[in-house]
Design a protein around this motif. Structure first.
Motif, PDB file in Angstrom:
ATOM      1  N   THR A 195     -10.433 -55.049  76.289  1.00 51.48           N
ATOM      2  CA  THR A 195     -10.148 -56.538  76.431  1.00 51.48           C
ATOM      3  C   THR A 195     -11.698 -57.054  76.783  1.00 51.48           C
ATOM      4  N   ALA A 196     -11.696 -59.059  76.398  1.00 52.31           N
ATOM      5  CA  ALA A 196     -13.054 -59.970  77.014  1.00 52.31           C
ATOM      6  C   ALA A 196     -12.386 -60.873  77.510  1.00 52.31           C
ATOM      7  N   VAL A 197     -12.564 -61.165  78.699  1.00 54.13           N
ATOM      8  CA  VAL A 197     -12.128 -62.513  79.288  1.00 54.13           C
ATOM      9  C   VAL A 197     -13.278 -63.369  78.925  1.00 54.13           C
ATOM     10  N   VAL A 198     -12.690 -64.847  78.431  1.00 55.46           N
ATOM     11  CA  VAL A 198     -13.798 -65.588  78.966  1.00 55.46           C
ATOM     12  C   VAL A 198     -13.616 -67.155  79.298  1.00 55.46           C
ATOM     13  N   THR A 199     -14.056 -66.972  80.709  1.00 57.52           N
ATOM     14  CA  THR A 199     -13.737 -69.170  81.178  1.00 57.52           C
ATOM     15  C   THR A 199     -14.867 -69.737  80.016  1.00 57.52           C
ATOM     16  N   GLY A 200     -14.382 -71.231  80.472  1.00 62.05           N
ATOM     17  CA  GLY A 200     -14.592 -72.057  79.999  1.00 62.05           C
ATOM     18  C   GLY A 200     -15.141 -72.249  78.774  1.00 62.05           C
ATOM     19  N   ALA A 201     -14.009 -71.228  77.622  1.00 68.76           N
ATOM     20  CA  ALA A 201     -14.301 -70.970  76.189  1.00 68.76           C
ATOM     21  C   ALA A 201     -13.793 -72.369  75.090  1.00 68.76           C
ATOM     22  N   SER A 202     -13.668 -73.903  76.115  1.00 74.23           N
ATOM     23  CA  SER A 202     -13.148 -74.340  74.992  1.00 74.23           C
ATOM     24  C   SER A 202     -14.240 -74.752  74.223  1.00 74.23           C
ATOM     25  N   ALA A 250     -10.087 -72.758  79.938  1.00 72.60           N
ATOM     26  CA  ALA A 250     -10.308 -73.761  80.016  1.00 72.60           C
ATOM     27  C   ALA A 250      -9.610 -75.249  80.465  1.00 72.60           C
ATOM     28  N   ARG A 251      -9.722 -75.775  81.048  1.00 71.19           N
ATOM     29  CA  ARG A 251      -8.932 -77.086  81.264  1.00 71.19           C
ATOM     30  C   ARG A 251      -8.493 -78.218  80.174  1.00 71.19           C
ATOM     31  N   ARG A 252      -9.152 -77.952  78.662  1.00 73.57           N
ATOM     32  CA  ARG A 252      -8.815 -78.131  77.731  1.00 73.57           C
ATOM     33  C   ARG A 252      -7.553 -77.725  76.719  1.00 73.57           C
ATOM     34  N   GLN A 253      -6.681 -77.974  76.511  1.00 71.67           N
ATOM     35  CA  GLN A 253      -5.761 -76.980  76.395  1.00 71.67           C
ATOM     36  C   GLN A 253      -5.902 -77.096  74.965  1.00 71.67           C
ATOM     37  N   ASP A 254      -5.765 -78.136  74.170  1.00 67.38           N
ATOM     38  CA  ASP A 254      -6.316 -78.680  72.523  1.00 67.38           C
ATOM     39  C   ASP A 254      -7.050 -78.411  71.797  1.00 67.38           C
ATOM     40  N   ARG A 255      -8.108 -77.865  72.936  1.00 63.71           N
ATOM     41  CA  ARG A 255      -9.704 -77.604  72.188  1.00 63.71           C
ATOM     42  C   ARG A 255      -9.733 -75.918  72.376  1.00 63.71           C
ATOM     43  N   LEU A 256      -9.156 -75.356  73.922  1.00 59.76           N
ATOM     44  CA  LEU A 256      -8.747 -73.943  73.814  1.00 59.76           C
ATOM     45  C   LEU A 256      -8.138 -73.752  72.812  1.00 59.76           C
ATOM     46  N   ALA A 257      -7.107 -73.900  71.812  1.00 63.06           N
ATOM     47  CA  ALA A 257      -5.566 -73.840  71.408  1.00 63.06           C
ATOM     48  C   ALA A 257      -7.066 -73.300  69.825  1.00 63.06           C
ATOM     49  N   GLU A 258      -7.535 -74.645  69.774  1.00 58.99           N
ATOM     50  CA  GLU A 258      -8.176 -74.584  68.308  1.00 58.99           C
ATOM     51  C   GLU A 258      -9.617 -73.258  68.068  1.00 58.99           C
ATOM     52  N   VAL A 259      -9.618 -73.136  68.724  1.00 54.64           N
ATOM     53  CA  VAL A 259     -10.939 -71.886  69.482  1.00 54.64           C
ATOM     54  C   VAL A 259     -10.377 -70.220  69.516  1.00 54.64           C
ATOM     55  N   ALA A 309      -4.145 -68.347  74.804  1.00 52.46           N
ATOM     56  CA  ALA A 309      -5.614 -68.967  75.448  1.00 52.46           C
ATOM     57  C   ALA A 309      -4.690 -68.927  76.656  1.00 52.46           C
ATOM     58  N   ARG A 310      -5.274 -69.319  77.607  1.00 54.80           N
ATOM     59  CA  ARG A 310      -4.609 -70.682  79.088  1.00 54.80           C
ATOM     60  C   ARG A 310      -5.292 -71.068  79.716  1.00 54.80           C
ATOM     61  N   PRO A 311      -4.587 -72.321  80.296  1.00 55.41           N
ATOM     62  CA  PRO A 311      -4.821 -73.342  81.306  1.00 55.41           C
ATOM     63  C   PRO A 311      -5.376 -72.504  82.254  1.00 55.41           C
ATOM     64  N   LEU A 312      -7.041 -73.031  82.382  1.00 50.08           N
ATOM     65  CA  LEU A 312      -7.409 -72.653  83.822  1.00 50.08           C
ATOM     66  C   LEU A 312      -8.571 -73.798  84.242  1.00 50.08           C
ATOM     67  N   ASP A 313      -8.221 -74.197  85.640  1.00 47.00           N
ATOM     68  CA  ASP A 313      -9.326 -74.314  86.369  1.00 47.00           C
ATOM     69  C   ASP A 313      -9.928 -73.858  87.307  1.00 47.00           C
ATOM     70  N   ILE A 317     -16.193 -62.356  81.100  1.00 52.55           N
ATOM     71  CA  ILE A 317     -17.382 -63.701  81.371  1.00 52.55           C
ATOM     72  C   ILE A 317     -17.511 -64.805  82.062  1.00 52.55           C
ATOM     73  N   ALA A 318     -18.280 -65.117  83.156  1.00 53.86           N
ATOM     74  CA  ALA A 318     -17.659 -65.923  83.780  1.00 53.86           C
ATOM     75  C   ALA A 318     -18.451 -66.997  83.439  1.00 53.86           C
ATOM     76  N   ASN A 319     -18.157 -68.377  82.343  1.00 48.02           N
ATOM     77  CA  ASN A 319     -18.491 -68.989  82.111  1.00 48.02           C
ATOM     78  C   ASN A 319     -19.055 -70.068  82.081  1.00 48.02           C
ATOM     79  N   ALA A 320     -17.345 -70.781  83.039  1.00 51.13           N
ATOM     80  CA  ALA A 320     -17.625 -72.496  83.084  1.00 51.13           C
ATOM     81  C   ALA A 320     -18.295 -72.800  84.597  1.00 51.13           C
TER      82      ALA A 320
END
Ligand code: NJP
Length: 241
Positions: free
Chosen positions: A3-10, A32-41, A54-58, A79-82
């Motif tokens: 498993t890989a985690v990516v923050t700021g994935a939207s 990420a914060r933008r759930q619509d964009r995150l769902a598309e990704v 996909a989970r909400p994240l701030d 991946i701490a990218n946000a």
């Protein structure tokens, strides 16, 4: 499956890294914060045949980061990218609110992410954490006081973490890109299209895919190899700006 985690994935580097890691066979947890964009990704990443959540994240909120990480007991890659930049003012005219946000997102946000996932990274037996800093974490330029300061601080957090985790089953990587064509400049100059458009000035920026490919390579090296720092620059970018 790992498993890989990516923050700021939207968007941008995080989005491209999600696709690259999915192609490499990782199940994903994306935030990420933008759930619509995150769902598309997430939907697009599933095309590689992996499981994607996909989970909400701030990352500026401790509670949000903890909720994001909850229930994931073994994670191979984080991946701490946000993060991002706001403004480009000289130090004399700095905006306190912008500087506060930049520190919270780019520095404390990384530390919150690390703290939340370290037990799961250890539990995997060979955890890898890659923090996206910047060439601005190792250089500076006029108007860059706020952003370069926080990326220097983020780089220091990565170095500290590496020595703190020596001997533990977690590898620590820093990814320091130069200019990358993403929404970064749009966010930075929020609404000032002209300023955002002029930002590359003669430089052909990297694509988010270039950075994603390098990150994916770095986190898939054999267990005895640490890619301590990746500096990834457009060929015609002489220095941070
Ligand atoms: O930019 P962009 P990049 N909590 O704006 C997320 C560094 N970097 O891909 O929350 C959680 O497309 C945001 O999601 P959302 C840069 O400093 C860039 O270029 O939905 N997530 C989005 O997914 C940053 O650390 C360049 O708005 C938060 C993502 O972060 C990283 O690369 C050069 C968040 C930003 O995507 C990715 O930026 C360089 C929060 N509080 C370093 N705040 C460059 N582009 O030139 C933001 O050296 N996000």
């Amino acid at each position: 499956m790992a498993t890989a985690v990516v923050t700021g994935a939207s968007s941008g580097i995080g989005e491209a890294t999600a696709y690259a890691l999915a192609e490499a066979g990782f199940d994903l947890l994306l935030g990420a914060r933008r759930q619509d964009r995150l769902a598309e990704v997430a939907e697009k990443a599933r095309a590689a045949g992996v499981s994607v959540e996909a989970r909400p994240l701030d990352v500026t909120s401790t509670a949000s980061v903890q909720e994001f990480a909850a229930g994931h007991d073994a994670v191979e890659v984080v991946i701490a990218n946000a993060g991002g930049a706001l403004g480009l003012d000289p130090v004399e005219g700095f905006d306190e609110e912008q500087w506060r946000w930049m520190y919270d997102a780019n520095v404390t946000g990384v530390a919150r992410t690390v703290r939340a996932f370290l037990p799961a990274l250890r539990a995997s037996g060979d955890g890898r954490i890659a923090v996206v800093t910047s060439v601005a974490g190792h250089q500076t330029y006029p108007g860059g006081g706020g952003y370069t300061a926080v990326k220097h601080a983020a780089a220091a957090v990565v170095d500290t973490l590496r020595v703190e985790l020596l001997g533990e089953p977690v590898r620590v990587l820093e990814v320091a890109p130069g200019m990358v064509e993403t929404e970064f400049s749009k966010v930075r100059f929020s609404g000032d299209e002209e300023r955002a458009a002029g930002v590359y000035q003669g430089v052909t920026p990297l694509t988010a895919g270039d950075v994603a490919e390098a990150i994916t390579w770095a986190v898939t090296r054999p267990a005895h190899v640490v890619v301590a720092r990746l500096d990834l620059m457009p060929r015609d970018q002489a220095s941070a700006r």
